[in-house]
Scaffold this active site. Structure first.
Site, PDB file in Angstrom:
ATOM      1  N   GLU A 177      13.773  -0.583 -10.397  1.00 24.80           N
ATOM      2  CA  GLU A 177      13.134  -1.518 -11.339  1.00 24.80           C
ATOM      3  C   GLU A 177      13.953  -1.624 -12.635  1.00 24.80           C
ATOM      4  OE1 GLU A 177       9.177   0.475 -11.068  1.00 24.80           O
ATOM      5  OE2 GLU A 177       8.508  -1.459 -10.250  1.00 24.80           O
ATOM      6  N   LYS A 192       1.914   3.664 -21.910  1.00 30.57           N
ATOM      7  CA  LYS A 192       2.475   4.261 -20.686  1.00 30.57           C
ATOM      8  C   LYS A 192       3.996   4.120 -20.667  1.00 30.57           C
ATOM      9  CE  LYS A 192       3.372   5.393 -16.397  1.00 30.57           C
ATOM     10  NZ  LYS A 192       3.185   4.890 -15.082  1.00 30.57           N
ATOM     11  N   GLY A 211      -0.568   1.716  -4.614  1.00 28.61           N
ATOM     12  CA  GLY A 211      -1.467   0.873  -3.828  1.00 28.61           C
ATOM     13  C   GLY A 211      -2.350   1.716  -2.913  1.00 28.61           C
ATOM     14  N   ALA A 213       0.839  -1.217   0.000  1.00 33.37           N
ATOM     15  CA  ALA A 213       0.000   0.000   0.000  1.00 33.37           C
ATOM     16  C   ALA A 213       0.864   1.253   0.000  1.00 33.37           C
ATOM     17  CB  ALA A 213      -0.927  -0.028   1.205  1.00 33.37           C
TER      18      ALA A 213
HETATM   19  N1  LIG Z   1       5.165   6.242  -7.485  1.00 38.79           N
HETATM   20  C1  LIG Z   1       4.618   6.638  -8.635  1.00 38.79           C
HETATM   21  O1  LIG Z   1       4.442   7.855  -8.864  1.00 38.79           O
HETATM   22  C2  LIG Z   1       4.218   5.630  -9.676  1.00 38.79           C
HETATM   23  C3  LIG Z   1       4.610   4.306  -9.569  1.00 38.79           C
HETATM   24  N2  LIG Z   1       4.215   3.410 -10.540  1.00 38.79           N
HETATM   25  C4  LIG Z   1       4.601   2.009 -10.469  1.00 38.79           C
HETATM   26  O2  LIG Z   1       3.745   1.378  -9.532  1.00 38.79           O
HETATM   27  C5  LIG Z   1       4.436   0.319  -8.874  1.00 38.79           C
HETATM   28  C6  LIG Z   1       4.368   0.574  -7.378  1.00 38.79           C
HETATM   29  O3  LIG Z   1       5.139   1.741  -7.150  1.00 38.79           O
HETATM   30  P1  LIG Z   1       4.946   2.695  -5.896  1.00 38.79           P
HETATM   31  O4  LIG Z   1       3.533   2.790  -5.536  1.00 38.79           O
HETATM   32  O5  LIG Z   1       5.701   3.915  -6.191  1.00 38.79           O
HETATM   33  O6  LIG Z   1       5.709   1.843  -4.797  1.00 38.79           O
HETATM   34  P2  LIG Z   1       6.004   2.229  -3.285  1.00 38.79           P
HETATM   35  O7  LIG Z   1       7.421   1.919  -3.037  1.00 38.79           O
HETATM   36  O8  LIG Z   1       5.463   3.586  -2.971  1.00 38.79           O
HETATM   37  O9  LIG Z   1       5.077   1.193  -2.525  1.00 38.79           O
HETATM   38  C7  LIG Z   1       5.307  -0.172  -2.460  1.00 38.79           C
HETATM   39  C8  LIG Z   1       4.980  -0.581  -1.042  1.00 38.79           C
HETATM   40  O10 LIG Z   1       5.020  -1.994  -0.988  1.00 38.79           O
HETATM   41  C9  LIG Z   1       5.707  -2.339   0.202  1.00 38.79           C
HETATM   42  N3  LIG Z   1       6.202  -3.710   0.095  1.00 38.79           N
HETATM   43  C10 LIG Z   1       7.111  -4.195  -0.752  1.00 38.79           C
HETATM   44  N4  LIG Z   1       7.290  -5.503  -0.533  1.00 38.79           N
HETATM   45  C11 LIG Z   1       6.467  -5.818   0.488  1.00 38.79           C
HETATM   46  C12 LIG Z   1       6.225  -7.022   1.180  1.00 38.79           C
HETATM   47  N5  LIG Z   1       6.845  -8.144   0.858  1.00 38.79           N
HETATM   48  N6  LIG Z   1       5.334  -7.006   2.204  1.00 38.79           N
HETATM   49  C13 LIG Z   1       4.708  -5.866   2.531  1.00 38.79           C
HETATM   50  N7  LIG Z   1       4.893  -4.690   1.900  1.00 38.79           N
HETATM   51  C14 LIG Z   1       5.777  -4.686   0.901  1.00 38.79           C
HETATM   52  C15 LIG Z   1       6.808  -1.317   0.301  1.00 38.79           C
HETATM   53  O11 LIG Z   1       7.375  -1.316   1.574  1.00 38.79           O
HETATM   54  P3  LIG Z   1       8.920  -0.893   1.768  1.00 38.79           P
HETATM   55  O12 LIG Z   1       8.970   0.584   1.549  1.00 38.79           O
HETATM   56  O13 LIG Z   1       9.198  -1.339   3.150  1.00 38.79           O
HETATM   57  O14 LIG Z   1       9.707  -1.649   0.729  1.00 38.79           O
HETATM   58  C16 LIG Z   1       6.025  -0.059  -0.044  1.00 38.79           C
HETATM   59  O15 LIG Z   1       5.339   0.469   1.072  1.00 38.79           O
HETATM   60  C17 LIG Z   1       5.863   0.324  -9.421  1.00 38.79           C
HETATM   61  O16 LIG Z   1       5.971  -0.603 -10.461  1.00 38.79           O
HETATM   62  C18 LIG Z   1       6.010   1.741  -9.967  1.00 38.79           C
HETATM   63  O17 LIG Z   1       6.953   1.830 -11.019  1.00 38.79           O
HETATM   64  C19 LIG Z   1       3.358   3.759 -11.557  1.00 38.79           C
HETATM   65  C20 LIG Z   1       2.946   5.052 -11.675  1.00 38.79           C
HETATM   66  C21 LIG Z   1       3.394   6.103 -10.803  1.00 38.79           C
HETATM   67  C1  LIG Z   2       4.018   9.292 -12.500  1.00 44.20           C
HETATM   68  C2  LIG Z   2       4.882   8.703 -13.576  1.00 44.20           C
HETATM   69  C3  LIG Z   2       4.090   8.667 -14.850  1.00 44.20           C
HETATM   70  C4  LIG Z   2       6.016   9.613 -13.806  1.00 44.20           C
HETATM   71  O1  LIG Z   2       6.955   9.187 -14.698  1.00 44.20           O
HETATM   72  C5  LIG Z   2       5.350   7.336 -13.198  1.00 44.20           C
HETATM   73  O2  LIG Z   2       4.946   6.366 -13.757  1.00 44.20           O
HETATM   74  C6  LIG Z   2       6.302   7.113 -12.082  1.00 44.20           C
HETATM   75  O3  LIG Z   2       6.777   8.050 -11.447  1.00 44.20           O
HETATM   76  O4  LIG Z   2       6.571   5.915 -11.816  1.00 44.20           O
END
Ligand SMILES: NC(=O)C1=CN([C@@H]2O[C@H](COP(=O)(O)OP(=O)(O)OC[C@H]3O[C@@H](n4cnc5c(N)ncnc54)[C@H](OP(=O)(O)O)[C@@H]3O)[C@@H](O)[C@H]2O)C=CC1
Ligand SMILES: CC(C)(CO)C(=O)C(=O)O
Length: 326
Positions: free
Chosen positions: A287, A206, A12, A8
């Protein structure tokens, strides 16, 4: 619906909030101080216009929640293998599992074979655990355009309200079930959720749109606005995007929407640091495999030349290694 968000964090958390507001029974798998804060104060999701706090059940242990209708995995991709090893208690015979992640989906080659290209995506599931523990049969791709950051444990800030998520199945045989999920069951109104019968189309759209930003922001430390605002860095990032577009085309995806001239004329002015740069700055695993090394693999398999990518990727790998993030 009973929905568990596995990871989350930014994405998430944003999805959890929208799903709670749509009336679903939402739980979250989290860990560390973020879990402690969610348990103590609820999950807070803000954007420049609104703030929501939700008291949701949260745990580090999937065994606390039991079988779900839908699990949405929104960890970073290097954590997927570990998630696959722990997810079993959340899965019943009909549970669908969404992957809200950037890059090329691990199931990209399941039920998909572009003419004349022999695909090998073993890098994305090297020990086969995702295929064994989850399987393409129940997998959905969630392609998310929203962005943000974890401001403090328990608090997620989205760059802007709303957002767009395209959702579709790994296997074409699940297109109707996936469409029903999106159009009838999820009932999310705050985020635009679109059903994609072929999720590889929005995936490429994307991915091509961000693959240049990720690398160049991460290498330079700049925001998306900054790297687009400078002609030199913009040229490099657009060259990376053109090469990714060529790979998509080699796989038959000719309409990803990428247009180099439009991208140049309308530079993004976003103050957002892409998630990859945020990971580097916070010492977290990046990643690299699912966003970069796999693209080089796919390019080679399709015999597409990627001279810019081949210069950028080693720099990115070195940057990540030197920071302990890869
Ligand atoms: N952030 C953004 O702006 C964007 C992200 N994305 C993509 O979305 C995906 C998620 O990214 P994002 O939301 O940024 O990720 P985050 O790092 O913000 O969130 C992932 C969460 O999952 C937790 N986690 C990981 N492994 C476990 C586990 N085994 N048990 C419990 N919790 C766990 C992490 O904890 P911990 O910190 O302790 O590792 C962290 O709180 C990625 O692929 C990203 O590239 C897509 C669009 C935009
Ligand atoms: C929000 C956006 C589109 C920016 O590149 C993204 O996917 C990320 O930061 O992981």
């Amino acid at each position: 619906m009973k929905i568990c968000i596995y990871g989350a964090g930014v994405i998430g958390g944003m999805l959890a909030s929208a799903l709670v507001r749509a009336g679903h029974d939402v739980s979250a798998i989290a860990r560390g101080p973020h879990l402690d804060a969610i348990r103590a104060k609820g999950l807070t999701v803000t954007n420049p216009k609104e703030s929501f706090t939700h008291k949701i059940a949260a745990s580090a242990s999937p065994g606390d929640f039991g079988a779900q209708d839908l699990v949405i995995i929104a960890t970073k991709t290097p954590a997927l293998e570990e998630v696959a090893g722990a997810i079993a208690p959340l899965l019943g015979p009909k549970t669908m599992v969404g992957f809200a992640v950037n890059g090329i989906f691990w199931f990209y080659g399941d039920g998909f074979q572009p003419n004349g290209v022999r695909l090998d995506l073993s890098r994305l599931d090297p020990h086969g655990v995702l295929h064994k523990a989850i399987g393409a049969e129940r997998a959905l791709g969630f392609v998310c355009w929203s962005g943000g950051e974890i401001r403090e444990p328990g608090v997620i800030h989205a760059t802007r309200p709303g957002g767009r998520v395209a959702i579709g199945p790994a296997l074409a045989s699940n297109a109707a079930a996936s469409r029903k999920l999106v159009e009838e069951d999820l009932k999310v109104t705050d985020i635009t959720m679109e059903a994609a019968d072929e999720v590889r189309v929005p995936m490429w759209e994307k991915y091509i749109g961000v693959v240049g930003n990720f690398a160049i922001c991460t290498l330079t430390g700049g925001t998306i606005g900054q790297v687009h605002g400078d002609k030199g860095t913009q040229d490099v990032l657009l060259a990376v995007q053109s090469e990714a577009d060529a790979v998509a085309r080699a796989h038959g995806f000719n309409n990803t929407g990428f247009d180099i001239e439009k991208s140049r004329i309308n530079p993004t002015v976003s103050p957002h640091k892409p998630s990859m740069l945020q990971d580097l700055e916070r010492g977290r695993r990046m990643e690299i495999e699912s966003s970069y090394l796999i693209l080089q693999d796919l390019a080679r398999q399709a015999e597409i030349k990627t001279p810019t990518l081949d210069m950028v990727v080693p720099l990115l790998v070195a940057r990540a290694r030197n920071a302990g993030s890869y």
